[in-house]
Design a protein around this motif. Structure first.
Motif, mmCIF file in Angstrom:
data_model
loop_
_atom_site.group_PDB
_atom_site.id
_atom_site.type_symbol
_atom_site.label_atom_id
_atom_site.label_comp_id
_atom_site.label_asym_id
_atom_site.label_seq_id
_atom_site.Cartn_x
_atom_site.Cartn_y
_atom_site.Cartn_z
ATOM 1 N N GLN A 220 0.783 -1.305 0.033
ATOM 2 C CA GLN A 220 0.030 -0.107 -0.056
ATOM 3 C C GLN A 220 0.878 1.365 -0.003
ATOM 4 O OE1 GLN A 220 -3.329 -0.476 0.019
ATOM 5 N NE2 GLN A 220 -3.219 -2.920 0.095
ATOM 6 N N PHE A 221 2.263 1.079 0.282
ATOM 7 C CA PHE A 221 3.096 2.335 0.569
ATOM 8 C C PHE A 221 3.940 2.554 -0.535
ATOM 9 C CE2 PHE A 221 1.562 0.610 4.476
ATOM 10 C CZ PHE A 221 1.071 1.918 5.217
ATOM 11 N N GLU A 222 4.016 3.598 -1.278
ATOM 12 C CA GLU A 222 4.700 4.001 -2.518
ATOM 13 C C GLU A 222 6.045 3.770 -1.966
ATOM 14 O OE1 GLU A 222 3.972 7.515 -4.468
ATOM 15 O OE2 GLU A 222 2.262 6.585 -5.412
ATOM 16 N N TRP A 223 6.584 4.389 -0.593
ATOM 17 C CA TRP A 223 7.975 4.346 -0.056
ATOM 18 C C TRP A 223 8.659 2.994 -0.196
ATOM 19 C CZ3 TRP A 223 11.638 7.652 0.506
ATOM 20 C CH2 TRP A 223 12.423 7.512 1.387
ATOM 21 N N LEU A 224 7.546 1.983 0.212
ATOM 22 C CA LEU A 224 8.320 0.684 0.153
ATOM 23 C C LEU A 224 8.375 -0.019 -1.107
ATOM 24 C CD1 LEU A 224 6.493 -0.795 3.205
ATOM 25 C CD2 LEU A 224 8.984 0.477 3.128
ATOM 26 N N THR A 225 7.493 0.413 -2.213
ATOM 27 C CA THR A 225 7.438 -0.217 -3.604
ATOM 28 C C THR A 225 8.277 0.515 -4.600
ATOM 29 O OG1 THR A 225 5.335 0.852 -3.984
ATOM 30 C CG2 THR A 225 5.134 -1.269 -2.837
ATOM 31 N N LEU A 236 9.700 9.414 -2.600
ATOM 32 C CA LEU A 236 9.433 8.625 -3.859
ATOM 33 C C LEU A 236 8.032 8.816 -4.403
ATOM 34 C CD1 LEU A 236 11.840 5.645 -3.318
ATOM 35 C CD2 LEU A 236 12.133 7.450 -5.080
ATOM 36 N N HIS A 237 7.674 9.082 -5.578
ATOM 37 C CA HIS A 237 6.418 8.933 -6.105
ATOM 38 C C HIS A 237 6.672 8.125 -7.481
ATOM 39 C CE1 HIS A 237 4.621 11.502 -3.343
ATOM 40 N NE2 HIS A 237 5.775 12.404 -3.415
ATOM 41 N N CYS A 238 5.725 7.116 -7.702
ATOM 42 C CA CYS A 238 5.723 6.305 -9.038
ATOM 43 C C CYS A 238 4.526 5.549 -8.984
ATOM 44 C CB CYS A 238 7.082 5.284 -8.932
ATOM 45 S SG CYS A 238 6.587 3.637 -7.708
ATOM 46 N N ASP A 239 4.450 5.109 -10.248
ATOM 47 C CA ASP A 239 3.393 4.226 -10.736
ATOM 48 C C ASP A 239 3.714 2.684 -10.158
ATOM 49 O OD1 ASP A 239 1.409 2.422 -11.429
ATOM 50 O OD2 ASP A 239 1.615 2.826 -13.752
ATOM 51 N N PRO A 240 2.887 2.331 -9.077
ATOM 52 C CA PRO A 240 3.526 0.877 -8.584
ATOM 53 C C PRO A 240 3.509 -0.131 -9.508
ATOM 54 C CG PRO A 240 1.217 1.578 -7.754
ATOM 55 C CD PRO A 240 1.739 2.635 -8.516
ATOM 56 N N GLY A 241 2.933 -0.274 -10.716
ATOM 57 C CA GLY A 241 2.600 -1.122 -11.450
ATOM 58 C C GLY A 241 1.775 -2.251 -11.248
ATOM 59 N N PRO A 242 1.522 -3.259 -12.179
ATOM 60 C CA PRO A 242 0.460 -4.398 -12.049
ATOM 61 C C PRO A 242 0.912 -5.088 -10.697
ATOM 62 C CG PRO A 242 1.933 -4.835 -13.725
ATOM 63 C CD PRO A 242 1.976 -3.458 -13.420
ATOM 64 N N LEU A 243 2.069 -5.309 -10.415
ATOM 65 C CA LEU A 243 2.508 -6.220 -9.051
ATOM 66 C C LEU A 243 1.696 -5.812 -7.862
ATOM 67 C CD1 LEU A 243 4.375 -8.782 -9.273
ATOM 68 C CD2 LEU A 243 5.983 -7.105 -8.142
ATOM 69 N N PHE A 244 1.331 -4.453 -7.916
ATOM 70 C CA PHE A 244 0.963 -3.826 -6.503
ATOM 71 C C PHE A 244 -0.503 -3.234 -6.663
ATOM 72 C CE2 PHE A 244 5.565 -3.667 -6.239
ATOM 73 C CZ PHE A 244 5.845 -4.301 -5.017
ATOM 74 N N LYS A 245 -1.220 -3.799 -7.783
ATOM 75 C CA LYS A 245 -2.898 -3.382 -8.067
ATOM 76 C C LYS A 245 -3.596 -4.392 -7.728
ATOM 77 C CE LYS A 245 -1.503 0.319 -11.321
ATOM 78 N NZ LYS A 245 -1.455 0.747 -12.531
ATOM 79 N N PRO A 246 -4.346 -4.570 -6.745
ATOM 80 C CA PRO A 246 -5.173 -5.556 -6.384
ATOM 81 C C PRO A 246 -6.198 -6.176 -7.599
ATOM 82 C CG PRO A 246 -5.946 -3.666 -5.411
ATOM 83 C CD PRO A 246 -4.620 -3.376 -5.982
ATOM 84 N N LYS A 247 -6.498 -7.318 -7.520
ATOM 85 C CA LYS A 247 -7.334 -7.932 -8.404
ATOM 86 C C LYS A 247 -8.516 -8.504 -7.468
ATOM 87 C CE LYS A 247 -3.750 -9.330 -12.064
ATOM 88 N NZ LYS A 247 -3.466 -10.453 -12.907
ATOM 89 N N TYR A 248 -9.757 -8.447 -8.057
ATOM 90 C CA TYR A 248 -10.683 -8.771 -7.242
ATOM 91 C C TYR A 248 -11.411 -9.994 -7.831
ATOM 92 C CZ TYR A 248 -10.301 -4.017 -5.612
ATOM 93 O OH TYR A 248 -9.689 -2.861 -5.032
ATOM 94 N N TYR A 249 -11.784 -10.910 -6.763
ATOM 95 C CA TYR A 249 -12.417 -12.046 -6.823
ATOM 96 C C TYR A 249 -13.761 -12.456 -6.128
ATOM 97 C CZ TYR A 249 -7.595 -13.143 -8.804
ATOM 98 O OH TYR A 249 -6.336 -13.190 -9.221
ATOM 99 N N THR A 250 -14.815 -12.929 -6.791
ATOM 100 C CA THR A 250 -16.134 -13.139 -6.160
ATOM 101 C C THR A 250 -16.106 -14.435 -5.485
ATOM 102 O OG1 THR A 250 -17.085 -11.816 -7.734
ATOM 103 C CG2 THR A 250 -18.502 -13.168 -6.583
ATOM 104 N N VAL A 251 -16.489 -14.247 -4.406
ATOM 105 C CA VAL A 251 -16.458 -15.658 -3.609
ATOM 106 C C VAL A 251 -17.484 -16.502 -3.908
ATOM 107 C CG1 VAL A 251 -16.935 -16.494 -1.051
ATOM 108 C CG2 VAL A 251 -15.585 -14.197 -1.488
#
Length: 378
Positions: A220-225, A236-251
Motif C-alpha cells: 500500500q505504501f509507495e515508499w516501500l514499493t 518517492l512517487h511512482c506508478d506501482p505497476g500491476p504487481l501492486f494493484k489488487p485483483k478482485y475475486y468473487t466468493v
C-alpha cells in the motif's frame, strides 16, 4: 531475559527508524552490520600470540574487505551511481566517466596490491598460519560479505524486497521458538538439539500466512514499493505497476452465509510473497544450522558479544544472508522486467560514451527526429 528483551526493543526501534529514513540509510546500516560481522569472524581464527609477530597483517585483511566492498557495490549500484554522478556538477565529466568505466580494473589492482603485500610479509616458520589466515579472509568475504551484499541490490529495487524477506526470517525465528517451547517433542537436527519438528512445521505455516498478509500491507505504501534510481534521499512517487494493484475475486456461492466477505482482493505480489515465506521457513533455517555447526567446530557459544543478550551480529544474520541471495535471484528471475528501457540505454550511453560522442549522438538523434516530423507533417 530482561537484557535480551530490552536489546530486541532497541533493535526493532532502530530498524524501523532506518527504514523510514530511506534507501541510503538502510545501505549504511548494512555496511555497518557487515563491518561488525567481518570483525567478529576475523577475530575468531586469529591467534593473538602470532599476530604480535605480524603487526601489519590485520590491515591486510581490511584492505581485502574494502576492495570487495568497492567492487560489489560498484557492480550492484552502477545504474544509481551513473544517474547520481551525471547530475553532480562538482566533479569533472572526465573524472566521473573514468571512475565508472574503469571501476573493475581499479578494484583489481587494489586486490593485486594486497596479494603482493601478503607475499612480501611471509615469514619463515609462520607460512601455514599466514596461508590459513589468507584462505580464511577469502572465505569470509565470499560466504559472508558477498551474500549479505545482495541485500543492498534488493533495497534499491524497492524497500519491500528487503523488508519483506528480512521480516519473514524474524517471524519464522520467533514462531519456531514459540511452537517449540509449547508443543515441541520431536528433535529436528542434532546440530541444534533444541530445534523440534513441531516448531519447524508450526513456524512454516505461520510464516507463509504472514508473508501473504505483510505483502498486502507493504504494497500500500509507495515508499516501500518504488525503486530508487539514484543515490538521493528525497521522497518517492511512482506508478506501482500491476504487481501492486489488487485483483478482485468473487466468493463462490457455496461459501456459507456467515463468511463476512463476498469479494476478495489479492495483489499479484502476494503470490510471490508466499514463495518467499516457503523459502524463509524451509530452507533459510539451514543457514542457522550451518552457523551452529560452525560454532561447535570452534567450541564457542556465540560469534561475539556486540548485542547484549543475543551474542554477536553474525548470530543474528546467519539466516538473513541465505534469504538475501534467494530474494535477489527470485526477483531477477520472476519479477524484474527483462525488456530494454530508456533508463537502460541512458545508463549505457553515460558509462560508455565520451562527452563528445554523447553530443554527436544527441545531434544525430535530433536530425533523425526532425526528418521524421517533417515527413509526418507532409
Amino acid at each position: 531475559m530482561r537484557i535480551r528483551i530490552l536489546s530486541s526493543i532497541w533493535m526493532i526501534g532502530g530498524f524501523v527508524l532506518v527504514v523510514y529514513m530511506g534507501h541510503i540509510y538502510i545501505w549504511a546500516m548494512i555496511v555497518i552490520i557487515q563491518i561488525y560481522m567481518v570483525q567478529e569472524l576475523f577475530t575468531l581464527a586469529r591467534a593473538s600470540q602470532r599476530e604480535r609477530q605480524l603487526p601489519g597483517f590485520p590491515l591486510l585483511n581490511w584492505l581485502f574487505f574494502i576492495t570487495a566492498m568497492l567492487y560489489v557495490y560498484g557492480r550492484f549500484l552502477s545504474k544509481q551511481l551513473t544517474t547520481t554522478m551525471h547530475s553532480d556538477q562538482v566533479l569533472s565529466h572526465s573524472f566521473k566517466y573514468g571512475l565508472i568505466k574503469y571501476h573493475m580494473i581499479i578494484c583489481y589492482f587494489m586486490y593485486i596490491a594486497g596479494f603482493v603485500w601478503f607475499i612480501l610479509t611471509l615469514k619463515k616458520g609462520m607460512y601455514q598460519y599466514q596461508f590459513g589466515q589468507y584462505a580464511w579472509t577469502h572465505m569470509i568475504l565470499f560466504v559472508v560479505f558477498a551474500q549479505s551484499s545482495f541485500t543492498v541490490a534488493n533495497i534499491f529495487e524497492g524497500i519491500i524486497w528487503f523488508l519483506l524477506p528480512a521480516s519473514l526470517i524474524v517471524i519464522n525465528d520467533i514462531m519456531a521458538y514459540f511452537f517449540g517451547v509449547f508443543f515441541g517433542r520431536t528433535p529436528l537436527i542434532k546440530l541444534s538439539p533444541k530445534k523440534t519438528w513441531e516448531g519447524f512445521i508450526g513456524a512454516s505455516i505461520t510464516t507463509v500466512l504472514s508473508a501473504f498478509i505483510l505483502a498486502y500491507v507493504m504494497g500500500q505504501f509507495e515508499w516501500l514499493t518504488c525503486p530508487r534510481k539514484d543515490l538521493s534521499t528525497g521522497w518517492l512517487h511512482c506508478d506501482p505497476g500491476p504487481l501492486f494493484k489488487p485483483k478482485y475475486y468473487t466468493v463462490s456461492s457455496s461459501v456459507p452465509d456467515w463468511f463476512p466477505w463476498r469479494e476478495i482482493s489479492v495483489m499479484p505480489v502476494q503470490r510471490h510473497a508466499m514463495a518467499f515465506g516457503l523459502f524463509a521457513s524451509i530452507v533459510a533455517p539451514f543457514g542457522g544450522f550451518f552457523a551452529s555447526g560452525f560454532k561447535r567446530a570452534f567450541k564457542i557459544k556465540d560469534f561475539g558479544d556486540s548485542i547484549p543478550g543475543h551474542g554477536g551480529i553474525t548470530d543474528r544474520m546467519d539466516c538473513q544472508m541465505v534469504m538475501a541471495v534467494f530474494s535477489y535471484i527470485y526477483y531477477q528471475s520472476f519479477i524484474a522486467p527483462h525488456h530494454y528501457s530508456t533508463d537502460f540505454f541512458l545508463n549505457q550511453i553515460l558509462v560508455n560514451l565520451t562527452l563528445e560522442e554523447q553530443i554527436n549522438l544527441y545531434r544525430q538523434l535530433g536530425n533523425i527526429l526532425n526528418t521524421s516530423q517533417h515527413k509526418l507533417q507532409s
